[in-house]
Motif scaffolding. Sequence first.
Motif, mmCIF file in Angstrom:
data_model
loop_
_atom_site.group_PDB
_atom_site.id
_atom_site.type_symbol
_atom_site.label_atom_id
_atom_site.label_comp_id
_atom_site.label_asym_id
_atom_site.label_seq_id
_atom_site.Cartn_x
_atom_site.Cartn_y
_atom_site.Cartn_z
ATOM 1 N N GLU A 93 -6.286 21.920 50.526
ATOM 2 C CA GLU A 93 -5.584 21.430 51.718
ATOM 3 C C GLU A 93 -4.108 21.834 51.695
ATOM 4 O O GLU A 93 -3.545 22.212 52.719
ATOM 5 N N ARG A 152 -2.866 24.086 54.705
ATOM 6 C CA ARG A 152 -2.117 23.350 55.722
ATOM 7 C C ARG A 152 -0.634 23.158 55.408
ATOM 8 O O ARG A 152 0.159 22.856 56.305
ATOM 9 N N TYR A 174 2.380 21.255 52.740
ATOM 10 C CA TYR A 174 2.573 19.871 52.311
ATOM 11 C C TYR A 174 2.786 18.925 53.488
ATOM 12 O O TYR A 174 2.236 17.825 53.526
ATOM 13 N N GLU A 175 3.591 19.345 54.454
ATOM 14 C CA GLU A 175 3.917 18.455 55.567
ATOM 15 C C GLU A 175 2.682 18.097 56.394
ATOM 16 O O GLU A 175 2.532 16.958 56.844
ATOM 17 N N ARG A 176 1.791 19.056 56.626
ATOM 18 C CA ARG A 176 0.618 18.820 57.461
ATOM 19 C C ARG A 176 -0.585 18.328 56.662
ATOM 20 O O ARG A 176 -1.566 17.868 57.237
ATOM 21 N N SER A 181 -2.862 15.879 54.597
ATOM 22 C CA SER A 181 -3.033 14.427 54.703
ATOM 23 C C SER A 181 -4.128 13.947 53.765
ATOM 24 O O SER A 181 -5.017 14.716 53.370
#
Length: 200
Positions: free
Chosen positions: A27, A31, A33-35, A37
Amino acid sequence: MGEPGSARPGGRTARTREAVFGATLAELVSRGYERMSVEGVALRAGVHKTTVYRRWGTKERLLAEALREAAQSRIEVPDTGDIGDDLRALAHTIQATLSSREGMATVRALISGAQVSAEVELIARRFWATRLAQVGPVVERAVERWQLPRGTSATGVIEHMAAPLYYRLLIMGEAPTEVAADRAAAAALAAARAGVFVSA
């Protein structure tokens, strides 16, 4: 009482842990780190999000534990009796790791995660230090056998052998090839024999 997710249980719990850690790295790579989840990690791992929250609590803790787990894996260190063969074998081990999906994910996660988390940065530093400590004996044995000059820095040789392979992955966005591994090992060996890495 230990930190969330820090125990090493077996059976089903161990399989869940492995799946979640693998999904965490995947992930992060796909994606950022910010996106990234906890919900996305749970979905990719095929577990309920409450399971992930209960064991790890936060995204940062989850990433830190996944990277800490990856850092504990060991590299097979060759000892053929010849530094040229040893460096080639080691370069091919690194090349194979960086060409695998898991290896790519781990390295990219270490780099990107360290930019946003002080805890992950510390884990990343320990990861690289551990790797260098594991493979350093390859050079140290060569010095003892008079195959390399006295005072040759193991760190210098290993860093210059590995750097071209990491460059291809992280800068060029390509998995390093076996040819690249051979060239990296040959270049590092030539420099080492010329005394480039002898400590002042």
